[in-house]
Design an enzyme around this catalytic site. Structure first.
Site, mmCIF file in Angstrom:
data_model
loop_
_atom_site.group_PDB
_atom_site.id
_atom_site.type_symbol
_atom_site.label_atom_id
_atom_site.label_comp_id
_atom_site.label_asym_id
_atom_site.label_seq_id
_atom_site.Cartn_x
_atom_site.Cartn_y
_atom_site.Cartn_z
ATOM 1 N N ARG A 179 0.826 -1.208 0.000
ATOM 2 C CA ARG A 179 0.000 0.000 0.000
ATOM 3 C C ARG A 179 0.858 1.254 0.000
ATOM 4 N NH1 ARG A 179 -2.648 -4.263 1.803
ATOM 5 N NH2 ARG A 179 -4.922 -4.359 1.942
ATOM 6 N N ARG B 234 -5.190 -18.333 -9.528
ATOM 7 C CA ARG B 234 -6.046 -17.773 -8.463
ATOM 8 C C ARG B 234 -7.195 -16.952 -9.043
ATOM 9 N NH1 ARG B 234 -2.291 -15.347 -3.866
ATOM 10 N NH2 ARG B 234 -4.295 -15.308 -2.795
ATOM 11 N N SER C 154 -12.700 -10.006 2.346
ATOM 12 C CA SER C 154 -11.412 -9.847 1.672
ATOM 13 C C SER C 154 -10.958 -8.395 1.687
ATOM 14 C CB SER C 154 -11.518 -10.332 0.219
ATOM 15 O OG SER C 154 -10.364 -9.942 -0.492
ATOM 16 N N ASP D 242 -3.568 -15.666 7.079
ATOM 17 C CA ASP D 242 -2.302 -16.192 6.543
ATOM 18 C C ASP D 242 -1.555 -17.065 7.553
ATOM 19 O OD1 ASP D 242 -2.740 -14.863 4.142
ATOM 20 O OD2 ASP D 242 -1.675 -13.066 4.800
ATOM 21 N N ARG E 193 -4.246 -24.325 0.727
ATOM 22 C CA ARG E 193 -3.517 -24.527 1.992
ATOM 23 C C ARG E 193 -4.142 -25.606 2.875
ATOM 24 N NH1 ARG E 193 -1.647 -18.232 3.095
ATOM 25 N NH2 ARG E 193 0.186 -18.374 1.742
HETATM 26 C C1 S3P Z 1 -3.989 -9.104 2.167
HETATM 27 C C2 S3P Z 1 -5.213 -9.654 2.437
HETATM 28 C C3 S3P Z 1 -5.431 -11.089 2.644
HETATM 29 C C4 S3P Z 1 -4.135 -11.856 2.862
HETATM 30 C C5 S3P Z 1 -3.037 -11.404 1.944
HETATM 31 C C6 S3P Z 1 -2.771 -9.925 2.113
HETATM 32 C C7 S3P Z 1 -3.888 -7.644 1.944
HETATM 33 O O1 S3P Z 1 -6.094 -11.609 1.522
HETATM 34 O O2 S3P Z 1 -4.353 -13.242 2.707
HETATM 35 O O3 S3P Z 1 -1.828 -12.107 2.215
HETATM 36 O O4 S3P Z 1 -2.774 -7.099 1.999
HETATM 37 O O5 S3P Z 1 -4.931 -7.011 1.733
HETATM 38 P P1 S3P Z 1 -7.704 -11.477 1.391
HETATM 39 O O6 S3P Z 1 -8.044 -10.088 1.626
HETATM 40 O O7 S3P Z 1 -8.035 -11.913 0.004
HETATM 41 O O8 S3P Z 1 -8.248 -12.429 2.429
#
Ligand code: S3P
Length: 474
Positions: free
Chosen positions: A52, A148, A193, A345, A376
């Site tokens: 970000r 994915r 998400s 994670d 996973r």
């Molecule tokens: C993340 C959000 C998560 C996480 C990924 C990093 C992020 O995924 O698994 O490693 O930086 O917004 P999801 O938002 O798809 O669950």
């Protein structure tokens, strides 16, 4: 404005490492025990905040200095993509990154495909930015990323005006055309998400009008925090178990320096090592402890782990602490599904700890784990079983019955290998940590994938006393 200093040896070596990695050769690693882990250490910068910081500083007016940026493959892919979209950046000798933002709406068409490597976060968040820029870009990735699902972002972003020119089955490679006149959106997330939430908010930045995301369950909120850090007004209203997040488009972002705290998802591996290896007493300094990310530490405490947060403080509106972990006897627990987003994670390493714990650990509500860097649930179940653990794979979860077969070391986990990591960094690290306490060496088929998120994992673990060798066990 700074030139994109692509000729500088440091920038080239950093970005070049990313390009090389996608074609790098698999390299097995074997863990075969550890001495007591003690003292203090640090983990690299948080991956979510690092992505970000590059995306938002690239849109800001002025120069942002980022210290502590994670220089892992995923984040370097995002840096390279932003550079290709016309954002000048350079890495200074002391490791600080300087990004000269081009302003909201200022990205230009790249002259090559954007290689997002292994990074779902980089790919999805970038699609958000591209949505409200009138340009065409092709995104490619490695085998894992290309399998994915991307429709979770393409669907809402399509409603804002993103056109998909080529996308077999909603997966990478994807050629996208951003909208000259994007439309604001109100969207309720069908899956919890942060990536989807963030992609929509980023698209909203260059979209006239109000963009609103409703998340039924709270997810990590680093995008909201960082937007505020750059001066954007973001409204967050609690709603049920989640939030309603809204912003007015076409606000300016003003450059503001960033210091990236340590990644709690990386710290979880060190904490797990300290919990497994008898006598350990380890302090991991400067770790992000945002409640949206600390489900793992909450859970291991419930399992009986001696974990404490020391020296709690704030870092750009996010809580940070030094985390002290001492070796502890663990017991199995049921992890509530509602906690999943805050430790999404960390389930691979938690399931390793569950195999070392006394009793049964149930982990449910984990459908999302099937579409991470690997499936996973399946990969952990297969790997744990090959170490002799008693594991049951559910459609949306995992049950681990720890210490069911007590062996010579009182744990009952055997050495094994090579474990198939399926291009998944967290699978590789999880099984190397498992190998620190197993009765024999544990080999993973490919350690190069660890560079995705924790490039110094192996040297750091070795310094702390772990025996990890660059070869398969004899
Ligand atoms: C993340 C959000 C998560 C996480 C990924 C990093 C992020 O995924 O698994 O490693 O930086 O917004 P999801 O938002 O798809 O669950």
């Amino acid at each position: 404005m700074l030139e994109c200093d692509r000729q500088s040896p440091t920038f080239k070596s950093i970005i070049g490492r990313h390009t090389l990695s996608s074609s790098s050769v698999a390299h097995p690693l074997t863990a075969s025990g550890a001495k007591v882990l003690s003292g203090t250490c640090r983990v690299p910068g948080d991956k979510s905040i690092s992505h970000r910081s590059l995306l938002l500083s690239g849109l800001a007016l002025g120069v942002t200095r980022i210290s502590g940026l994670l220089e892992g493959e995923d984040v370097l892919a995002t840096a390279a993509a932003m550079a290709a979209l016309g954002v000048p950046m350079r890495r200074l000798e002391d490791g600080t990154w300087e990004v000269s933002g081009v302003g909201v709406g200022g990205l230009r068409s790249p002259d090559r495909a954007l290689d997002m490597g292994n990074s779902g976060t980089g790919a999805r968040l970038l699609m958000g930015l591209l949505t409200s820029h009138d340009l065409t870009a092709t995104l490619i990735g490695d085998k894992s990323l290309s399998s994915r699902p991307m429709n979770r972002v393409l669907t809402p972003l399509g409603r804002m005006g993103l056109k998909v020119l080529a996308a077999p089955g909603g997966r990478l490679p994807l050629t996208l055309k951003g909208a000259a006149m994007p439309l604001p959106l109100t969207y309720e997330l069908p899956v919890a998400s942060a990536q989807v939430k963030s992609a929509i908010l980023l698209a909203g930045l260059n979209t006239p009008g109000r963009t609103t995301v409703i998340e039924p369950e709270a997810t990590r909120d680093h995008t909201e925090h960082m937007l505020r850090h750059f001066g954007v007004q973001v409204e967050v209203t609690p709603s049920g178990d989640g939030n309603l997040i809204a912003l007015e488009g076409q606000q300016e972002l003003i450059a503001a320096d960033i210091s990236v705290p340590g990644d709690p998802s990386s710290a979880a591996f060190l904490a797990a090592a300290a919990l497994i290896v008898p006598g350990s007493d380890l302090t991991i300094e400067n770790v992000l402890i945002s409640p949206s990310r600390t489900g793992f530490f909450t859970t291991v405490r419930e399992m009986g782990a001696d974990v404490s947060y020391l020296n709690e403080r704030q870092c750009q509106g996010e809580p940070v602490a030094d985390i002290r972990v001492r070796h502890s006897a663990l017991k199995g627990v049921t992890v509530p599904a509602a906690r999943a987003a805050s430790m999404i994670d960390e389930y691979p390493i938690l399931s390793v700890l569950a195999a070392y714990a006394e009793g049964t650990t149930r982990m449910e509500g984990l459908k999302e784990l099937r579409v991470k860097e690997s499936d996973r649930l399946a990969v952990m179940a297969a790997g744990l079983m090959s170490c002799g653990a008693d594991v049951e794979e559910l459609a949306e979860g995992l049950i681990v019955r720890g210490r069911s077969k007590t062996g010579a070391n009182g744990v009952g986990l055997a050495g094994t290998g090579p474990i198939q990591t399926h291009l998944d960094h967290r699978i590789a690290m999880s099984f190397l940590i498992l190998g620190l306490g197993a009765e024999g060496p544990v080999t993973v088929d490919d350690g190069t994938v660890i560079a995705t998120s924790f490039p110094n994992f192996v040297p750091l673990m070795r310094t702390l006393g772990a025996q990890i060798d660059d070869k398969e066990a004899a």
